[in-house]
Design a protein around this motif. Sequence first.
Motif, mmCIF file in Angstrom:
data_model
loop_
_atom_site.group_PDB
_atom_site.id
_atom_site.type_symbol
_atom_site.label_atom_id
_atom_site.label_comp_id
_atom_site.label_asym_id
_atom_site.label_seq_id
_atom_site.Cartn_x
_atom_site.Cartn_y
_atom_site.Cartn_z
ATOM 1 N N LEU A 63 0.841 -1.206 0.000
ATOM 2 C CA LEU A 63 0.000 0.000 0.000
ATOM 3 C C LEU A 63 0.874 1.253 0.000
ATOM 4 O O LEU A 63 0.604 2.215 -0.726
ATOM 5 C CB LEU A 63 -0.935 0.019 1.217
ATOM 6 C CG LEU A 63 -2.040 -1.040 1.231
ATOM 7 C CD1 LEU A 63 -3.010 -0.775 2.380
ATOM 8 C CD2 LEU A 63 -2.801 -1.084 -0.086
ATOM 9 N N PHE A 64 1.933 1.248 0.796
ATOM 10 C CA PHE A 64 2.807 2.423 0.818
ATOM 11 C C PHE A 64 3.521 2.587 -0.521
ATOM 12 O O PHE A 64 3.632 3.700 -1.048
ATOM 13 C CB PHE A 64 3.819 2.324 1.961
ATOM 14 C CG PHE A 64 4.827 3.435 1.933
ATOM 15 C CD1 PHE A 64 4.420 4.756 2.057
ATOM 16 C CD2 PHE A 64 6.175 3.165 1.746
ATOM 17 C CE1 PHE A 64 5.340 5.802 1.999
ATOM 18 C CE2 PHE A 64 7.100 4.198 1.684
ATOM 19 C CZ PHE A 64 6.691 5.518 1.810
ATOM 20 N N GLU A 65 3.999 1.491 -1.085
ATOM 21 C CA GLU A 65 4.698 1.556 -2.371
ATOM 22 C C GLU A 65 3.781 2.142 -3.450
ATOM 23 O O GLU A 65 4.183 3.005 -4.242
ATOM 24 C CB GLU A 65 5.165 0.143 -2.767
ATOM 25 C CG GLU A 65 6.138 0.088 -3.920
ATOM 26 C CD GLU A 65 7.322 1.037 -3.745
ATOM 27 O OE1 GLU A 65 7.610 1.762 -4.706
ATOM 28 O OE2 GLU A 65 7.946 1.057 -2.662
ATOM 29 N N PHE A 66 2.525 1.678 -3.433
ATOM 30 C CA PHE A 66 1.526 2.203 -4.373
ATOM 31 C C PHE A 66 1.314 3.707 -4.142
ATOM 32 O O PHE A 66 1.389 4.520 -5.064
ATOM 33 C CB PHE A 66 0.215 1.427 -4.183
ATOM 34 C CG PHE A 66 -0.926 1.907 -5.027
ATOM 35 C CD1 PHE A 66 -0.978 1.618 -6.387
ATOM 36 C CD2 PHE A 66 -1.972 2.615 -4.454
ATOM 37 C CE1 PHE A 66 -2.043 2.052 -7.171
ATOM 38 C CE2 PHE A 66 -3.043 3.050 -5.234
ATOM 39 C CZ PHE A 66 -3.083 2.771 -6.587
ATOM 40 N N ASN A 67 1.071 4.070 -2.896
ATOM 41 C CA ASN A 67 0.808 5.482 -2.572
ATOM 42 C C ASN A 67 1.983 6.378 -2.968
ATOM 43 O O ASN A 67 1.786 7.474 -3.493
ATOM 44 C CB ASN A 67 0.536 5.638 -1.072
ATOM 45 C CG ASN A 67 -0.823 5.075 -0.680
ATOM 46 O OD1 ASN A 67 -1.653 4.794 -1.543
ATOM 47 N ND2 ASN A 67 -1.056 4.897 0.603
ATOM 48 N N LYS A 68 3.170 5.900 -2.675
ATOM 49 C CA LYS A 68 4.376 6.680 -2.956
ATOM 50 C C LYS A 68 4.448 7.006 -4.453
ATOM 51 O O LYS A 68 4.677 8.153 -4.832
ATOM 52 C CB LYS A 68 5.574 5.826 -2.530
ATOM 53 C CG LYS A 68 6.894 6.496 -2.452
ATOM 54 C CD LYS A 68 7.859 5.565 -1.699
ATOM 55 C CE LYS A 68 9.304 5.858 -2.014
ATOM 56 N NZ LYS A 68 9.707 5.594 -3.398
ATOM 57 N N GLN A 69 4.203 6.005 -5.266
ATOM 58 C CA GLN A 69 4.282 6.239 -6.708
ATOM 59 C C GLN A 69 3.141 7.125 -7.200
ATOM 60 O O GLN A 69 3.319 7.954 -8.106
ATOM 61 C CB GLN A 69 4.323 4.900 -7.463
ATOM 62 C CG GLN A 69 5.610 4.124 -7.166
ATOM 63 C CD GLN A 69 5.801 2.927 -8.101
ATOM 64 O OE1 GLN A 69 5.533 3.004 -9.297
ATOM 65 N NE2 GLN A 69 6.269 1.820 -7.545
ATOM 66 N N ILE A 70 1.954 6.941 -6.608
ATOM 67 C CA ILE A 70 0.816 7.814 -6.954
ATOM 68 C C ILE A 70 1.132 9.260 -6.557
ATOM 69 O O ILE A 70 0.893 10.205 -7.321
ATOM 70 C CB ILE A 70 -0.478 7.330 -6.248
ATOM 71 C CG1 ILE A 70 -0.972 5.997 -6.829
ATOM 72 C CG2 ILE A 70 -1.567 8.402 -6.305
ATOM 73 C CD1 ILE A 70 -1.639 6.093 -8.185
ATOM 74 N N ILE A 71 1.668 9.442 -5.382
ATOM 75 C CA ILE A 71 1.993 10.796 -4.909
ATOM 76 C C ILE A 71 3.040 11.439 -5.817
ATOM 77 O O ILE A 71 2.874 12.572 -6.278
ATOM 78 C CB ILE A 71 2.465 10.761 -3.438
ATOM 79 C CG1 ILE A 71 1.303 10.356 -2.519
ATOM 80 C CG2 ILE A 71 3.036 12.122 -3.009
ATOM 81 C CD1 ILE A 71 1.724 9.937 -1.113
ATOM 82 N N ASP A 72 4.102 10.713 -6.099
ATOM 83 C CA ASP A 72 5.151 11.264 -6.980
ATOM 84 C C ASP A 72 4.578 11.711 -8.329
ATOM 85 O O ASP A 72 4.970 12.741 -8.866
ATOM 86 C CB ASP A 72 6.246 10.213 -7.237
ATOM 87 C CG ASP A 72 7.102 9.953 -6.006
ATOM 88 O OD1 ASP A 72 7.036 10.762 -5.055
ATOM 89 O OD2 ASP A 72 7.816 8.937 -5.985
ATOM 90 N N ALA A 73 3.639 10.916 -8.830
ATOM 91 C CA ALA A 73 3.119 11.194 -10.181
ATOM 92 C C ALA A 73 2.095 12.325 -10.201
ATOM 93 O O ALA A 73 1.853 12.926 -11.251
ATOM 94 C CB ALA A 73 2.494 9.920 -10.759
ATOM 95 N N THR A 74 1.471 12.605 -9.063
ATOM 96 C CA THR A 74 0.355 13.568 -9.052
ATOM 97 C C THR A 74 0.662 14.857 -8.296
ATOM 98 O O THR A 74 -0.136 15.796 -8.327
ATOM 99 C CB THR A 74 -0.906 12.924 -8.414
ATOM 100 O OG1 THR A 74 -0.571 12.473 -7.087
ATOM 101 C CG2 THR A 74 -1.416 11.740 -9.231
ATOM 102 N N ILE A 75 1.795 14.902 -7.637
ATOM 103 C CA ILE A 75 2.056 15.994 -6.689
ATOM 104 C C ILE A 75 2.044 17.379 -7.341
ATOM 105 O O ILE A 75 1.697 18.375 -6.691
ATOM 106 C CB ILE A 75 3.388 15.746 -5.921
ATOM 107 C CG1 ILE A 75 3.549 16.694 -4.727
ATOM 108 C CG2 ILE A 75 4.603 15.857 -6.858
ATOM 109 C CD1 ILE A 75 2.739 16.296 -3.551
ATOM 110 N N ASP A 76 2.355 17.460 -8.624
ATOM 111 C CA ASP A 76 2.351 18.775 -9.277
ATOM 112 C C ASP A 76 0.932 19.267 -9.570
ATOM 113 O O ASP A 76 0.734 20.442 -9.880
ATOM 114 C CB ASP A 76 3.125 18.711 -10.602
ATOM 115 C CG ASP A 76 4.614 18.543 -10.367
ATOM 116 O OD1 ASP A 76 5.069 18.820 -9.238
ATOM 117 O OD2 ASP A 76 5.314 18.116 -11.313
#
Lengths: 271, 271
Positions: free
Chosen positions: A39-52
């Motif tokens: 779950l954290f690995e998924f969230n981390k990648q989602i956050i990196d991709a959407t943070i802008d």
Amino acid sequence: MNKKQLFDQIRAKASYLCVGLDSDIHKIPEHLRKADDPLFEFNKQIIDATIDYAVAYKPNIAFYEAHGLKGWESLMKTIAYLPDDVFIIADAKRGDIGNTSKMYARAFFEQMNCDAITVAPYMGEDSVKPFLDFPEKWVILLALTSNAGGKDFQNLALTEGDQLYERVLKKSQDWGSDEELMYVVGATKAEALTNIRQIVPNHFLLVPGVGEQGGSLSEVSRHGLNSECGLLVNSSRGIIYADGSKSFASVAGSKARELQQEMANYLEKYC
Amino acid sequence: MNKKQLFDQIRAKASYLCVGLDSDIHKIPEHLRKADDPLFEFNKQIIDATIDYAVAYKPNIAFYEAHGLKGWESLMKTIAYLPDDVFIIADAKRGDIGNTSKMYARAFFEQMNCDAITVAPYMGEDSVKPFLDFPEKWVILLALTSNAGGKDFQNLALTEGDQLYERVLKKSQDWGSDEELMYVVGATKAEALTNIRQIVPNHFLLVPGVGEQGGSLSEVSRHGLNSECGLLVNSSRGIIYADGSKSFASVAGSKARELQQEMANYLEKYC
């Protein structure tokens, strides 16, 4: 985060997008399920991709709680990973008598350093007040939800006038200001937004249900935006599960960017 | 645990006492605060001392959540420590849209093997239904709470007749039977119990607020007991914090026994 800081972020990113982290082990891409902490690995990648493109993130606490201690660890790591300049909403729907609400406030505002928590209004003032004792932290009170059962009670007409959700909006004005209270308003009720804006012209509204649940971003923005934006529009499934392959993060980023660009137009037009 | 099994326990112990485990690190006896897991150590001793007099235990989830992962560990150890023949209530006041409520149900019914969970009704049917999919598990729906803010919305009069809490009682009859639904009814509203018993003659009611919050066990029992008992009366502070010294557990046991003996009389008289 206070209201001015939130609006600054909205202007900086030209976005009022909130990404809902309803991260479900059965729905995340298969290649991640073997990770130490999927779950954290998924969230981390989602956050990196959407943070802008997003100013807020909303972990849905149930999805972590369902995994017991391991789930709480994933949640805490996710929150710690989020940068300080995003608005973090614990979607927890808490609310209890005073001394208990105080404990929930400590959990989410102190232990986890969230900026806001969603709260159910049924138990009234003393279930909400303890959350408001934390400066620059927010209560997001359920007003009108977009689920089918929302109408069971929220739209009941009261003898003194008003439907129940309108009474929740009005009564809660006595408890806190638009610097500490927001409201949940389902996006499938865009037509109700005009009415809601009359009752709470200055408050931020958290609007879930755009996309999957049938809400229209255009309608929500037209009826809901005010001079300080006043909206956080959440999308969960439409972003995080837009693609189930190894490209999930970049597709999530594209979806978030699409919404952000639409929002940039509405901010220019209505705000 | 099903309704018959619960009633069997009530008859075996001549008690409808629920012990509320609102275990607060700042309130437990000082000598326990240095233990490896102070909350669990406290709960363990409280459980040992009260188990002969209580049919149910109700951990108040907020008090554990406030300590993050460590708190969840204390909670899970506490639940695992409770014997199979007591009724375990997660006082969590959850409730969300369907797929989220399902996650909460998994957390409390599967991960933690609780028998029941308290749920707030504001979001209506689909926020409650997923909990009812678990056989021999219970939803305890908030109806009329004893806190000051309870009256903010629960007592509002509806144009179609009924106050809001009465509508919650009536409407929720469509969602589940008295084999899967109970209601929270604050003990300070003993006079309302007669009315509530007319609406839900066969349901169990969970009654907090006896003792500290001003409710009278005698009044509650007179108005609330039915032919299958139909009551679980909770006491938290009046038992677990009755004494702050090294004798806290034996004093807690005595307080529980006093309540149990009073209950035995009422069971004989009214049930």
